[in-house]
Design an enzyme around this catalytic site. Sequence first.
Site, PDB file in Angstrom:
ATOM      1  N   ASP B 405      32.531  34.654  40.604  1.00 24.92           N
ATOM      2  CA  ASP B 405      31.232  35.067  41.126  1.00 24.92           C
ATOM      3  C   ASP B 405      31.299  35.226  42.644  1.00 24.92           C
ATOM      4  O   ASP B 405      31.748  34.325  43.355  1.00 24.92           O
ATOM      5  CB  ASP B 405      30.222  33.965  40.743  1.00 24.92           C
ATOM      6  CG  ASP B 405      28.787  34.391  40.962  1.00 24.92           C
ATOM      7  OD1 ASP B 405      28.289  35.207  40.164  1.00 24.92           O
ATOM      8  OD2 ASP B 405      28.178  33.913  41.941  1.00 24.92           O
ATOM      9  N   GLU B 434      33.877  39.491  40.900  1.00 28.86           N
ATOM     10  CA  GLU B 434      32.518  40.011  40.814  1.00 28.86           C
ATOM     11  C   GLU B 434      32.016  40.242  42.240  1.00 28.86           C
ATOM     12  O   GLU B 434      31.257  39.472  42.798  1.00 28.86           O
ATOM     13  CB  GLU B 434      31.584  39.043  40.071  1.00 28.86           C
ATOM     14  CG  GLU B 434      30.224  39.633  39.763  1.00 28.86           C
ATOM     15  CD  GLU B 434      29.090  39.125  40.654  1.00 28.86           C
ATOM     16  OE1 GLU B 434      27.966  39.616  40.511  1.00 28.86           O
ATOM     17  OE2 GLU B 434      29.332  38.230  41.497  1.00 28.86           O
TER      18      GLU B 434
END
Lengths: 675, 675
Positions: B405, B434
């Site tokens: 993330d 990401e």
Amino acid sequence: MSSPVYPTSGALPAQSQHQDHGLAATQAPRIAIEAVTPSLDQGRFATKAIVNETVVVKATIFADGHDVLAAAICWHDDEGQQQRAPMSQIEPLGLDVWEGSFTPLRVGRHGFIIEAWWDVYATYHYELAKKHQAGVPIGLELEEGRQLVEQTAERSEGALYKSLADLLEQFRLAQNDADRVALLLDDITTRLMHEADTRPHLTRSDALYPLEVERLKARFASWYELFPRSETDDPNRHGTFKDVHRRLPLIRDMGFDVLYFPPIHPVGRAYRKGPNNSLEAGPNDPGSPYAIGSEEGGHEAIHPELGTREDFRELVRVAADHGLEIALDFAIQCSPDHPWLKEHPGWFSWRPDGSIRYAENPPKKYQDIVNVDFYAEEAIPSLWSELRNVVQGWVDEGVKIFRVDNPHTKPLPFWEWLIADIRQRDPDVIFLAEAFTRPAMMLRLGKLGFTQSYTYFTWRHTKAALTEYFTQLNESPLRDGYRPNFFVNTPDINPYFLQSSGRAGFLIRAALATMGSGLWGMYSGFELCEGAPVPGKEEYLDSEKYQIRLRDYSAPGNIIYEIAQLNRIRRENPALHSHLGLTFHAVHNDRLLLFAKRTELSDEAILVAVNLDPFEPQEGAFELPMALFELPDEAALHVEDLMSGRQWTWHGKWQSMRLDPSVMPFAIWRLRPVH
Amino acid sequence: MSSPVYPTSGALPAQSQHQDHGLAATQAPRIAIEAVTPSLDQGRFATKAIVNETVVVKATIFADGHDVLAAAICWHDDEGQQQRAPMSQIEPLGLDVWEGSFTPLRVGRHGFIIEAWWDVYATYHYELAKKHQAGVPIGLELEEGRQLVEQTAERSEGALYKSLADLLEQFRLAQNDADRVALLLDDITTRLMHEADTRPHLTRSDALYPLEVERLKARFASWYELFPRSETDDPNRHGTFKDVHRRLPLIRDMGFDVLYFPPIHPVGRAYRKGPNNSLEAGPNDPGSPYAIGSEEGGHEAIHPELGTREDFRELVRVAADHGLEIALDFAIQCSPDHPWLKEHPGWFSWRPDGSIRYAENPPKKYQDIVNVDFYAEEAIPSLWSELRNVVQGWVDEGVKIFRVDNPHTKPLPFWEWLIADIRQRDPDVIFLAEAFTRPAMMLRLGKLGFTQSYTYFTWRHTKAALTEYFTQLNESPLRDGYRPNFFVNTPDINPYFLQSSGRAGFLIRAALATMGSGLWGMYSGFELCEGAPVPGKEEYLDSEKYQIRLRDYSAPGNIIYEIAQLNRIRRENPALHSHLGLTFHAVHNDRLLLFAKRTELSDEAILVAVNLDPFEPQEGAFELPMALFELPDEAALHVEDLMSGRQWTWHGKWQSMRLDPSVMPFAIWRLRPVH
């Protein structure tokens, strides 16, 4: 609650497998510095620059998160003195490109690195301003700001400490938050905080980027080539250095500033070539000056028929008085009579029968020329240093420009060393590479230190070919490592185009060369539109390489006036002092070429139109480069025709032209926005 | 005769100024090795490769003169074992480009350098053959050849010595020059001489070029994302790992092979978000799984409501039996309840009032999330090694794929270290970045080691935008350092296009993603054409990030069948196992996109046509990619429609198509020359 995987998990690898706890990584550079320009092969080679001209440096700089960064160019000159120039992020910001510039004030090797760091106070400033504007409570932010200033004051000294302490006192006395915000956002505060900055997470570019800074003549010069031995009024009398004097005013008046001679050394007798490269020379044939060396000396000596060393020195002096700098030829090859063959037989290759290996391109043989073997056991390093000493000797005679014959057939590390060695003592020395070879080698010679190079220009005639070639020269990597010298002809190249183009063809090529590059060159005879070939070949008939040739420089049909005009226009317009800054523009005729030249500093541009067809008039609509001036299509431009001096105004982007080769196959316009 | 300039010239610089006689230069590499590919920043970063697939290496290699060179790739695997692969010059020869290849057979870090050297015997061979053909006398050349072989034999041993000695004996016994020439030009002689070569002037590339070799799933995989807690039949009951089992056959049957879960760790209670990101959560609201950490544990722990560690292990095992690999989320952020806040307060930033600094984007505040401070004094290096240990812990549980993330908000050197550290022990581990951020950062993360990345694909809808983007991904530097994973949606991105496109739009995006890249991903709901947004935003209404959502996967209008077909077509056609090898082809309609995919090894190509308009049928003439098969315009191609299975033959380059979005907005054709 589940048990944690680590450290109780049985599947954990043995501790010894990850003893690296990341300490080294925490010390690694936090900021990415990429795509630095100008650069060649990530700093392996020096890019090219000119003294007193601004070097614009760009890099992609970014890091994790949203904190504000700062960056600077840290550069040094050839004395090692370091200076800093700030960089700032340019639009569009999303590309993370930063730009800065500096101006080298000395000729010689320079270098730069890029530094980037966390700009703590700029980050604080940005966030405080944003929250202040958003109207959210900022009491805590103000206290953080005060602490930042306080910590900075604590590690500062002298005037800086005093200023920061004053600031803290003002902050203490401030009546309300608005005053405190104003104090912390103030320009003076920002300047003080920057001055005291410890530059956290300071990151330096991976490489140091070297820059070879040269004098302007490295990029802007007009070369004229002649054989001194032809400067005679009697074909039976060998011309001399003294004879060259009378040509100097004429060459200067045509606008040239470099006067280049093929080799001036003693010419060998063995296997001497006769007229038109014949194998048998008569007793009075002078031979090729590229067959260097005889009993009278080698590369360090002067061919006796040209005059004495004192004659040469005088010519260098007088030429300089005429604004002409003498360039010599450096051709590393020997006639079989060269003294080195006796003094240093170990510098050459010998065959099993005891004969010397001469140049050949089977089945052709060049028995008048033998080549040294750079890697022969006895040549290391005595041959290398002797060649360096030869060049240094001529430098010491005041020669600062060398045209180097066929450098691509000599070892690359030899050139890198020799050029650096010579330029370390005299950075004004310029080397022109006479390499007509494959593209990678052409560029490599520039990377290794050659100031400039011969080019493929001579063989580019069509609009498509010229457009592609000029564009390549303006793009990386060529723009950073390769300066083109557009010779319109040479003693070796009588271009096919000129053999049949008539006078208009010579004007076309002169216009393309003089306007296309800051560097151009001409071998004598071009101004007389000489083009008689050895049939079917790109060679001149009765080539001056093998015989003395007399010329009448006032012969009718010459283009001396036009060449003088072109060189004047070049001198008067800085945009023409480089092959860079060139853009092509639309013209609806495949025989018409249209390009503009512009320097970043000027609000003028030079627009050059050339009819590439030497026989027929060509006409067509064309597009004025409004975009160069950031003008709309319907704007007006003031125009001056630089060949005729006439002036007018063009209204609107689309205009039309007609160029008649029987009158003048090109036009040169200076454009300026109408205010 | 004039006196030599050197050494008698008075102007000569003091000897001390040029003590460098060039000895070092004579030892410098003689051969230029430039423009090596694949490479990233001249070897600073590893380029990407797949195990058992051929790596094609190119370089520009040249040297002075005309002698023949030889070159090889010298490569090693992660155990350091070195191997050589020959290189040869490719057409056009004038560009001096050499090519070779090798095939890594192990997953892990590899590297290569390039070596080039003087090929003495090949040079001799070339010149002898040329002179022999030209019919010039070659007695001397033959003796030179004999001496070359003799000298080589003298420094050889064993079988090689014997073969060369035999050769010399045959040469001695040869009756005439023709026989001698034949002997010296013979292939066996050439091979022996190469074998015994001392490789003079051996030059190595300046850099070592690292290569990260990964398993095929690094470049070819189909990801399915779900929230395990939603795998329940009762909105009041939290779904569990056990519940996920029943979905495995469905997901497998759709053709997916990676099953990815958002964070599975204990969810914080402090500032927990309610439905639709509201600031107040009810007592039964599950909160965002990205608010990681509670009394029940942190990143190493499992959210108790999902099940036990043993439940997780069982799910990993059973999923594997279904051909599904579990991917976990690695999100370095903490809820205020995370155990680290108490155990390691020094890992966080604290404000002057003793509060912790939480995530904010003024005026927005994200009080449910606090970020660690990687460079806090107490975090170095304990935080770094703890984060590594967290990842290693899950690797030890059998998880080999991590979706990371927001990696662009964590330090770049952290990722470079962490990924290398983990992959050094287990090179099968895959990291998906990401990062939705600026282009330079996107690429840098790939350079640092991220296997693959989220992309801008989600926001590319027009023919122009898709063409530009797919093309960029196929070019350097992106092709070397960045593998795109085309997610059609995510819990964070409900694309505007899909909010109003209807079912056809979902098919369009699925076709583009599955055919455009070897990697694609889908977040559950997409197959049901879910697209209800928070009005005006790219967010899902009733986002699963903040609440449990039940779905009926047999709802009418779903596109499960089509997705299964697309994934089947991907599996069956190696050209679709990568985003590379993609070329665009003309189609006379701006709503129709046409591209081909092809592997170098295949004589087939996949041609994909997509109607980008989800509402209206579009038609237009299009150009078959005859050039891919080196076929003339009038050739015929065998066609198989891979969605319908129908087959036919297209005659001639220009064809036309019509794609009706209400039936099927795309077509996928497998093309093969008709023989």
